[in-house]
Design a protein around this motif. Structure first.
Motif, short mmCIF file in Angstrom:
data_model
loop_
_atom_site.label_atom_id
_atom_site.label_comp_id
_atom_site.label_asym_id
_atom_site.label_seq_id
_atom_site.Cartn_x
_atom_site.Cartn_y
_atom_site.Cartn_z
N GLU A 145 28.12 44.67 31.13
CA GLU A 145 28.14 46.10 31.49
C GLU A 145 28.77 46.23 32.87
O GLU A 145 28.13 45.98 33.90
CB GLU A 145 26.72 46.63 31.41
N THR A 146 30.02 46.63 32.90
CA THR A 146 30.80 46.68 34.14
C THR A 146 30.26 47.72 35.11
O THR A 146 30.53 47.65 36.31
CB THR A 146 32.27 47.00 33.81
N SER A 147 29.53 48.70 34.61
CA SER A 147 29.04 49.75 35.52
C SER A 147 27.85 49.28 36.35
O SER A 147 27.54 49.89 37.37
CB SER A 147 28.66 51.01 34.73
N THR A 148 27.20 48.18 35.93
CA THR A 148 26.01 47.73 36.66
C THR A 148 26.05 46.25 37.04
O THR A 148 25.30 45.83 37.91
CB THR A 148 24.74 47.92 35.80
N GLY A 149 26.87 45.47 36.35
CA GLY A 149 26.89 44.02 36.62
C GLY A 149 25.85 43.27 35.82
O GLY A 149 25.51 42.13 36.17
N VAL A 150 25.33 43.86 34.75
CA VAL A 150 24.32 43.21 33.92
C VAL A 150 24.95 42.48 32.74
O VAL A 150 25.84 43.01 32.07
CB VAL A 150 23.29 44.23 33.39
N ARG A 151 24.44 41.28 32.51
CA ARG A 151 24.85 40.51 31.33
C ARG A 151 23.80 40.76 30.25
O ARG A 151 22.62 40.44 30.44
CB ARG A 151 24.87 39.04 31.73
N ASN A 152 24.22 41.29 29.14
CA ASN A 152 23.29 41.58 28.04
C ASN A 152 23.18 40.38 27.11
O ASN A 152 24.11 39.59 26.98
CB ASN A 152 23.74 42.83 27.28
N PRO A 153 22.02 40.25 26.44
CA PRO A 153 21.74 39.05 25.63
C PRO A 153 22.48 39.09 24.28
O PRO A 153 21.87 39.32 23.23
CB PRO A 153 20.21 39.12 25.44
N ALA A 154 23.76 38.81 24.32
CA ALA A 154 24.61 38.95 23.12
C ALA A 154 24.17 38.00 22.00
O ALA A 154 24.14 38.38 20.83
CB ALA A 154 26.06 38.70 23.49
N GLN A 155 23.84 36.78 22.39
CA GLN A 155 23.46 35.80 21.37
C GLN A 155 22.12 36.18 20.72
O GLN A 155 21.98 36.13 19.49
CB GLN A 155 23.34 34.42 22.03
N GLU A 156 21.17 36.61 21.54
CA GLU A 156 19.83 36.96 21.02
C GLU A 156 19.91 38.16 20.07
O GLU A 156 19.25 38.18 19.03
CB GLU A 156 18.87 37.29 22.18
N ILE A 157 20.72 39.15 20.42
CA ILE A 157 20.83 40.33 19.55
C ILE A 157 21.50 39.90 18.23
O ILE A 157 21.10 40.32 17.15
CB ILE A 157 21.63 41.47 20.26
N GLY A 158 22.49 39.02 18.33
CA GLY A 158 23.14 38.50 17.12
C GLY A 158 22.14 37.79 16.23
O GLY A 158 22.15 37.93 15.00
N GLN A 159 21.23 37.05 16.85
CA GLN A 159 20.20 36.32 16.10
C GLN A 159 19.31 37.29 15.33
O GLN A 159 19.02 37.08 14.15
CB GLN A 159 19.39 35.49 17.12
N LEU A 160 18.92 38.38 16.00
CA LEU A 160 18.08 39.39 15.34
C LEU A 160 18.81 40.02 14.16
O LEU A 160 18.22 40.28 13.12
CB LEU A 160 17.72 40.52 16.33
N LEU A 161 20.10 40.24 14.34
CA LEU A 161 20.85 40.96 13.30
C LEU A 161 21.16 40.08 12.10
O LEU A 161 21.44 40.59 11.01
CB LEU A 161 22.14 41.54 13.89
N LYS A 162 21.08 38.76 12.28
CA LYS A 162 21.35 37.86 11.15
C LYS A 162 20.34 38.10 10.03
O LYS A 162 20.63 37.87 8.86
CB LYS A 162 21.30 36.40 11.61
N ALA A 163 19.16 38.60 10.39
CA ALA A 163 18.12 38.85 9.38
C ALA A 163 18.31 40.22 8.70
O ALA A 163 17.49 40.62 7.88
CB ALA A 163 16.76 38.80 10.05
N THR A 164 19.36 40.96 9.06
CA THR A 164 19.57 42.31 8.51
C THR A 164 20.96 42.37 7.84
O THR A 164 21.73 41.41 7.90
CB THR A 164 19.56 43.37 9.62
N ASP A 165 21.26 43.55 7.25
CA ASP A 165 22.60 43.74 6.67
C ASP A 165 23.57 44.37 7.67
O ASP A 165 24.72 44.63 7.34
CB ASP A 165 22.51 44.68 5.45
N SER A 166 23.06 44.69 8.86
CA SER A 166 23.89 45.42 9.83
C SER A 166 25.09 44.61 10.29
O SER A 166 25.01 43.39 10.44
CB SER A 166 23.08 45.77 11.08
N LEU A 167 26.15 45.34 10.60
CA LEU A 167 27.30 44.73 11.26
C LEU A 167 27.01 44.76 12.76
O LEU A 167 26.34 45.67 13.26
CB LEU A 167 28.56 45.54 10.98
#
Ligand SMILES: Cc1ncc(COP(=O)(O)O)c(C=O)c1O
Length: 369
Positions: free
Chosen positions: A145-167
């Motif tokens: 997030e360039t507006s704040t300098g925060v790194r979001n947990p991209a891998q963890e969110i991907g892990q959660l979504l693997k259990a769903t049909d969401s893109l």
């Protein structure tokens, strides 16, 4: 006649992007323009595709550079993946998540958001609870997030979504080329980036990648993609296959620049490039702390390439930045939205991410403060 170009100064770009451009990229931009179906140019396009696949860690066939800045990449992903009424969940903790909400709303999607305090990361546990409530066609998040300098947990969110049909849609405008991005490993279905951040090209191109699951969703649309220019199926037919079909005139000189910058990243080594970003970030943070300055973001969530620093009491935001620009030829960025006037954003992206640049800024800052 007067030519304003002669007055352009060499400014060290240490803001939120664009970053300082690699000299080799400037040379690449001035190579002879070729035709958009020229076989030599098509070879360059093929190489760009392969280099992007390496950098994004993906085997996605539909990986290419959209003509346009990062916003064109964001819009490409959303216009192709969403139809009116489609449910999307957007995880917002800064300006760029808000932009996704704006575009998805314009497309008539059924938009839900989860908001997190600016300067703090997206919390996977909150997302996990939300995902139990209902299904979403698409879940979207900004990695860096360039507006704040925060790194979001991209891998963890991907892990959660693997259990769903969401893109899973990930904004990697500021992260790609500066920290690890793993499209396949993290289960990302659509990703967009920008040429002007850690790739150190001028703005004008947006690398994107779509998984086969995303491609299937696009093929199954009930309505036509509402944008012709950003129709990824048509763009993909120009970037791939035996017989290339004209879609629009590719900005070939910009593509030469992107090609050169990707070569530079591979020649230096991706891991070495990421380590260089981390190292200069540490030097910067130490120097800022020695000057008595504080960072907005807690250490575990800090991005190396975007450092949000609180403006100390008594220092005027615009005057400080302007002094850096005029007296020291250094550009840093202002805060956005609720952080306007409260923080400065110091970018260490791509070619800018070098210790001598950090030292130059640290020597200039005491005078400004
Ligand atoms: C995270 C993020 N997403 C999207 C964008 C939009 O990119 P552009 O300004 O190149 O259109 C930016 C630009 O700063 C960004 O930082």
């Amino acid at each position: 006649m007067k030519n304003l170009l002669n007055g352009i100064e060499d400014v060290l770009l240490m803001g939120p992007g664009p970053s300082s451009v690699y000299p080799d990229v400037y040379s690449a931009l001035s190579r002879s323009t070729l035709g958009y179906l020229d076989t030599y140019f098509i070879q360059i396009m093929d190489e760009i595709k392969a280099l992007l696949q390496r950098l994004m860690k993906t085997r996605n066939e539909l990986t290419l550079a959209v003509s346009g800045t990062g916003m064109a990449g964001m819009e490409t992903c959303l216009v192709n993946l969403l139809e009116p009424g489609d449910a999307i969940l957007i995880l917002i903790n800064g300006v760029f998540g808000t932009r996704m909400r704006e575009i998805a709303t314009r497309l008539g999607a059924d938009v839900e958001v989860l908001e997190f305090e600016w300067g703090t990361p997206v919390k996977p546990e909150t997302v996990e609870t939300k995902l139990k409530e209902r299904g979403y066609k698409l879940v979207a998040m900004v990695h860096a997030e360039t507006s704040t300098g925060v790194r979001n947990p991209a891998q963890e969110i991907g892990q959660l979504l693997k259990a769903t049909d969401s893109l899973y849609l990930l904004d990697a405008v500021t992260s790609l080329g500066g920290i690890e991005v793993e499209v396949d490993g993290w289960g990302v279905d659509a990703l967009y980036s920008g040429s002007q951040k850690c790739l150190s090209c001028p703005p004008g191109l947006s690398p994107v990648s779509f998984s086969s699951k995303a491609q299937k969703a696009i093929a199954n649309r009930k309505t036509k993609t509402p944008s012709f220019y950003l129709d990824i199926d048509l763009i993909g037919k120009y970037w791939g296959g035996e017989k290339r079909a004209y879609h629009h005139t590719a900005p070939m000189n910009m593509l030469y620049g992107l090609y050169q910058s990707l070569l530079l990243v591979m020649e230096e080594g991706m891991d070495k490039v990421f380590a260089r970003h981390r190292k200069v970030h540490e030097v910067l943070v130490q120097g800022l702390e020695e000057l008595g300055l504080q960072l907005l973001v807690e250490p575990p969530y800090r991005l190396p390439m975007l450092n949000a620093v609180r403006i100390p009491k008594g220092v005027e935001d615009a005057a400080g930045r302007s002094a850096l620009r005029t007296r020291h030829k250094i550009e840093i960025g202002a805060g956005l939205g609720p952080l306007a006037g409260k923080i400065w954003r110091i970018g260490l992206m791509g070619h800018t991410a070098r210790e001598e640049n950090v030292q130059r800024l640290l020597s200039a800052l005491p005078e400004v403060l």
